[in-house]
Design a protein around this motif. Structure first.
Motif, PDB file in Angstrom:
ATOM      1  N   ILE A  52      23.440 -80.528 -35.547  1.00 58.58           N
ATOM      2  CA  ILE A  52      24.775 -80.022 -35.250  1.00 58.58           C
ATOM      3  C   ILE A  52      25.806 -80.844 -36.022  1.00 58.58           C
ATOM      4  N   VAL A  53      26.760 -80.168 -36.638  1.00 54.00           N
ATOM      5  CA  VAL A  53      27.894 -80.834 -37.277  1.00 54.00           C
ATOM      6  C   VAL A  53      29.068 -80.766 -36.309  1.00 54.00           C
ATOM      7  N   HIS A  54      29.604 -81.935 -35.953  1.00 53.12           N
ATOM      8  CA  HIS A  54      30.767 -82.004 -35.069  1.00 53.12           C
ATOM      9  C   HIS A  54      32.035 -82.240 -35.894  1.00 53.12           C
TER      10      HIS A  54
ATOM     11  N   VAL B 156      29.246 -76.343 -36.518  1.00 55.34           N
ATOM     12  CA  VAL B 156      28.167 -75.476 -37.000  1.00 55.34           C
ATOM     13  C   VAL B 156      26.835 -76.128 -36.649  1.00 55.34           C
ATOM     14  N   SER B 157      25.818 -75.313 -36.429  1.00 54.37           N
ATOM     15  CA  SER B 157      24.498 -75.840 -36.083  1.00 54.37           C
ATOM     16  C   SER B 157      23.418 -74.935 -36.646  1.00 54.37           C
TER      17      SER B 157
ATOM     18  N   ASP C 265      29.251 -79.123 -46.044  1.00 56.85           N
ATOM     19  CA  ASP C 265      27.991 -79.001 -46.786  1.00 56.85           C
ATOM     20  C   ASP C 265      26.821 -78.955 -45.802  1.00 56.85           C
ATOM     21  N   LEU C 266      26.098 -77.846 -45.823  1.00 55.79           N
ATOM     22  CA  LEU C 266      24.984 -77.664 -44.888  1.00 55.79           C
ATOM     23  C   LEU C 266      23.621 -77.988 -45.496  1.00 55.79           C
ATOM     24  N   ALA C 267      23.602 -78.524 -46.711  1.00 63.40           N
ATOM     25  CA  ALA C 267      22.345 -78.715 -47.442  1.00 63.40           C
ATOM     26  C   ALA C 267      21.297 -79.482 -46.646  1.00 63.40           C
TER      27      ALA C 267
ATOM     28  N   HIS D 103      27.842 -70.568 -36.417  1.00 59.33           N
ATOM     29  CA  HIS D 103      29.166 -71.144 -36.632  1.00 59.33           C
ATOM     30  C   HIS D 103      29.965 -71.127 -35.329  1.00 59.33           C
ATOM     31  N   SER D 104      30.451 -72.272 -34.913  1.00 56.85           N
ATOM     32  CA  SER D 104      31.295 -72.369 -33.721  1.00 56.85           C
ATOM     33  C   SER D 104      32.769 -72.310 -34.083  1.00 56.85           C
ATOM     34  N   MET D 105      33.090 -72.613 -35.330  1.00 59.53           N
ATOM     35  CA  MET D 105      34.470 -72.603 -35.805  1.00 59.53           C
ATOM     36  C   MET D 105      34.542 -72.032 -37.212  1.00 59.53           C
TER      37      MET D 105
END
Length: 202
Positions: free
Chosen positions: A158-160, A186-187, A149-151, A128-130
Protein backbone atom coordinates in the motif's frame (compact mmCIF):
# COMPACT_ATOMS: atom_id res chain seq x y z
CA UNK A 1 4.67 24.86 -14.21
CA UNK A 2 4.34 24.69 -17.95
CA UNK A 3 1.95 26.53 -20.21
CA UNK A 4 -0.23 29.59 -19.97
CA UNK A 5 -3.65 29.44 -18.36
CA UNK A 6 -5.71 32.54 -18.94
CA UNK A 7 -9.40 33.36 -18.66
CA UNK A 8 -10.92 36.36 -20.38
CA UNK A 9 -13.87 37.65 -18.36
CA UNK A 10 -16.17 40.63 -18.09
CA UNK A 11 -17.77 42.26 -15.09
CA UNK A 12 -21.20 40.85 -14.25
CA UNK A 13 -23.73 43.57 -13.52
CA UNK A 14 -26.85 41.38 -13.44
CA UNK A 15 -27.03 39.50 -10.14
CA UNK A 16 -29.49 36.98 -8.71
CA UNK A 17 -30.75 33.54 -9.77
CA UNK A 18 -33.02 34.83 -12.51
CA UNK A 19 -30.26 36.90 -14.06
CA UNK A 20 -27.82 33.98 -13.87
CA UNK A 21 -30.34 31.74 -15.64
CA UNK A 22 -30.72 34.24 -18.47
CA UNK A 23 -26.97 34.63 -18.78
CA UNK A 24 -26.46 30.87 -19.01
CA UNK A 25 -29.03 30.70 -21.80
CA UNK A 26 -26.92 33.33 -23.57
CA UNK A 27 -23.85 31.09 -23.38
CA UNK A 28 -22.25 32.75 -20.38
CA UNK A 29 -20.87 31.29 -17.14
CA UNK A 30 -21.39 33.35 -13.97
CA UNK A 31 -18.31 33.38 -11.75
CA UNK A 32 -16.84 35.15 -8.74
CA UNK A 33 -13.30 36.18 -7.88
CA UNK A 34 -12.73 36.53 -4.15
CA UNK A 35 -10.18 36.39 -1.33
CA UNK A 36 -6.67 37.73 -1.13
CA UNK A 37 -7.76 40.76 0.85
CA UNK A 38 -9.87 42.14 -2.00
CA UNK A 39 -13.57 42.58 -2.53
CA UNK A 40 -15.50 39.81 -4.31
CA UNK A 41 -15.89 40.58 -8.03
CA UNK A 42 -18.80 39.02 -9.98
CA UNK A 43 -17.66 37.96 -13.45
CA UNK A 44 -18.91 36.43 -16.69
CA UNK A 45 -17.03 34.02 -18.94
CA UNK A 46 -17.79 32.47 -22.33
CA UNK A 47 -19.14 28.95 -21.79
CA UNK A 48 -17.47 27.34 -24.84
CA UNK A 49 -14.07 28.73 -23.82
CA UNK A 50 -14.52 27.56 -20.23
CA UNK A 51 -15.40 24.02 -21.34
CA UNK A 52 -12.30 23.87 -23.53
CA UNK A 53 -10.07 25.09 -20.69
CA UNK A 54 -11.51 22.58 -18.22
CA UNK A 55 -10.65 19.70 -20.56
CA UNK A 56 -7.05 20.22 -19.44
CA UNK A 57 -6.71 18.77 -15.92
CA UNK A 58 -3.80 21.12 -15.26
CA UNK A 59 -6.26 24.02 -15.18
CA UNK A 60 -7.32 22.81 -11.74
CA UNK A 61 -3.78 22.90 -10.33
CA UNK A 62 -2.28 26.01 -11.92
CA UNK A 63 -2.18 29.63 -10.95
CA UNK A 64 -4.45 31.22 -13.54
CA UNK A 65 -4.56 34.70 -15.00
CA UNK A 66 -8.03 36.27 -14.91
CA UNK A 67 -8.38 39.26 -17.24
CA UNK A 68 -11.31 41.65 -16.87
CA UNK A 69 -12.12 45.35 -17.00
CA UNK A 70 -8.65 46.28 -18.26
CA UNK A 71 -6.76 44.50 -15.49
CA UNK A 72 -5.61 41.01 -14.59
CA UNK A 73 -5.33 39.06 -11.38
CA UNK A 74 -3.73 35.76 -10.38
CA UNK A 75 -6.08 33.12 -9.01
CA UNK A 76 -6.69 29.42 -8.61
CA UNK A 77 -9.88 27.63 -9.59
CA UNK A 78 -11.50 26.82 -6.26
CA UNK A 79 -14.84 25.34 -7.34
CA UNK A 80 -16.82 24.43 -10.46
CA UNK A 81 -20.58 23.86 -10.29
CA UNK A 82 -21.92 21.70 -13.11
CA UNK A 83 -25.46 20.89 -14.20
CA UNK A 84 -26.43 17.47 -12.78
CA UNK A 85 -27.76 16.16 -16.10
CA UNK A 86 -26.40 18.35 -18.89
CA UNK A 87 -22.84 19.22 -20.00
CA UNK A 88 -23.20 22.76 -18.68
CA UNK A 89 -20.89 24.66 -16.34
CA UNK A 90 -23.21 26.55 -13.98
CA UNK A 91 -20.81 28.62 -11.89
CA UNK A 92 -17.10 29.02 -11.09
CA UNK A 93 -15.24 30.27 -8.02
CA UNK A 94 -11.77 31.78 -8.39
CA UNK A 95 -9.59 32.47 -5.34
CA UNK A 96 -7.02 35.27 -5.59
CA UNK A 97 -3.42 34.33 -4.85
CA UNK A 98 -0.28 36.32 -4.28
CA UNK A 99 3.35 35.32 -3.95
CA UNK A 100 3.48 36.03 -0.22
CA UNK A 101 0.67 33.67 0.83
CA UNK A 102 0.51 29.89 0.85
CA UNK A 103 -2.43 28.27 -0.93
CA UNK A 104 -4.27 24.97 -0.64
CA UNK A 105 -4.96 23.26 -3.96
CA UNK A 106 -6.05 19.81 -5.09
CA UNK A 107 -3.36 18.42 -7.39
CA UNK A 108 -3.93 15.34 -9.59
CA UNK A 109 -1.99 12.13 -9.04
CA UNK A 110 -0.32 10.52 -12.05
CA UNK A 111 0.26 6.79 -11.59
CA UNK A 112 3.13 5.39 -13.65
CA UNK A 113 4.46 1.86 -14.29
CA UNK A 114 1.14 0.35 -13.23
CA UNK A 115 1.03 -2.42 -15.84
CA UNK A 116 4.68 -3.33 -15.25
CA UNK A 117 4.54 -3.29 -11.44
CA UNK A 118 5.74 -6.37 -9.56
CA UNK A 119 2.29 -7.14 -8.16
CA UNK A 120 0.43 -6.76 -11.46
CA UNK A 121 2.90 -9.09 -13.17
CA UNK A 122 2.02 -11.66 -10.51
CA UNK A 123 -1.69 -11.27 -11.27
CA UNK A 124 -2.51 -8.60 -8.71
CA UNK A 125 -5.08 -5.85 -9.19
CA UNK A 126 -4.37 -2.17 -8.57
CA UNK A 127 -6.90 -0.31 -6.43
CA UNK A 128 -6.84 3.50 -6.40
CA UNK A 129 -8.13 5.18 -3.23
CA UNK A 130 -7.34 8.69 -4.46
CA UNK A 131 -7.00 10.49 -7.79
CA UNK A 132 -5.81 13.80 -6.36
CA UNK A 133 -4.38 15.22 -3.15
CA UNK A 134 -4.68 18.58 -1.42
CA UNK A 135 -1.32 20.33 -1.06
CA UNK A 136 -0.21 23.43 0.81
CA UNK A 137 2.49 25.62 -0.72
CA UNK A 138 3.43 28.99 -2.16
CA UNK A 139 2.08 29.60 -5.65
CA UNK A 140 5.59 29.46 -7.15
CA UNK A 141 6.01 25.88 -5.87
CA UNK A 142 2.60 24.56 -6.99
CA UNK A 143 3.14 21.31 -8.96
CA UNK A 144 1.03 20.47 -12.01
CA UNK A 145 0.70 16.90 -10.72
CA UNK A 146 2.35 14.44 -8.34
CA UNK A 147 3.80 11.27 -9.81
CA UNK A 148 3.28 7.92 -8.08
CA UNK A 149 5.61 5.16 -9.30
CA UNK A 150 4.05 1.71 -8.90
CA UNK A 151 6.96 -0.26 -10.38
CA UNK A 152 8.03 -1.93 -7.09
CA UNK A 153 4.52 -2.37 -5.66
CA UNK A 154 3.82 -6.04 -4.90
CA UNK A 155 0.60 -7.80 -3.91
CA UNK A 156 -0.36 -6.59 -0.45
CA UNK A 157 1.64 -3.36 -0.70
CA UNK A 158 0.00 0.00 0.00
CA UNK A 159 1.21 3.51 -0.82
CA UNK A 160 0.16 6.04 1.82
CA UNK A 161 0.17 9.84 1.64
CA UNK A 162 3.44 9.94 3.57
CA UNK A 163 5.07 7.77 0.87
CA UNK A 164 4.47 10.32 -1.90
CA UNK A 165 7.53 12.11 -3.23
CA UNK A 166 6.82 15.83 -3.17
CA UNK A 167 8.62 18.75 -4.82
CA UNK A 168 10.51 21.14 -2.55
CA UNK A 169 8.27 23.52 -0.65
CA UNK A 170 5.16 21.36 -1.01
CA UNK A 171 3.39 19.58 1.85
CA UNK A 172 0.25 17.46 1.96
CA UNK A 173 -2.42 19.20 3.98
CA UNK A 174 -3.88 16.01 5.51
CA UNK A 175 -0.52 15.07 7.02
CA UNK A 176 -0.42 18.33 8.98
CA UNK A 177 -3.52 17.07 10.81
CA UNK A 178 -1.66 14.16 12.44
CA UNK A 179 -0.62 10.55 11.82
CA UNK A 180 -4.24 9.38 11.73
CA UNK A 181 -4.65 11.25 8.44
CA UNK A 182 -1.94 9.28 6.62
CA UNK A 183 -4.48 7.70 4.29
CA UNK A 184 -3.92 5.03 1.61
CA UNK A 185 -3.47 6.28 -1.95
CA UNK A 186 -3.11 3.10 -4.00
CA UNK A 187 -2.63 -0.61 -3.32
CA UNK A 188 -2.21 -3.94 -5.06
CA UNK A 189 -4.33 -6.88 -3.97
CA UNK A 190 -4.85 -10.43 -5.16
CA UNK A 191 -7.77 -10.82 -7.61
CA UNK A 192 -10.96 -11.93 -5.90
CA UNK A 193 -11.67 -14.55 -8.54
CA UNK A 194 -8.36 -16.27 -7.81
CA UNK A 195 -9.00 -16.11 -4.06
CA UNK A 196 -12.50 -17.62 -4.38
CA UNK A 197 -11.19 -20.27 -6.77
CA UNK A 198 -8.48 -21.31 -4.33
CA UNK A 199 -11.08 -21.51 -1.55
CA UNK A 200 -13.30 -23.81 -3.58
CA UNK A 201 -10.38 -26.02 -4.55
CA UNK A 202 -9.38 -26.40 -0.89
Amino acid sequence: MVGSFEFEAELRHQLGKGASRRLRHAGKVPAVLYGGGGEPVPLLLEHHKVVKSLENEATYSHVLTIRFDGREESAILKAVQRHPAKPIVMHMDFLRVNAADKIRVHVPLHFINQESSVGVKRGGVVSHSMVDVEVHCFSKDLPEYIEVDLAQLDIGDIVHLSDLKLPAGVEIHALTQGAGHDLPVVSVHAPRTAESGEGEAG
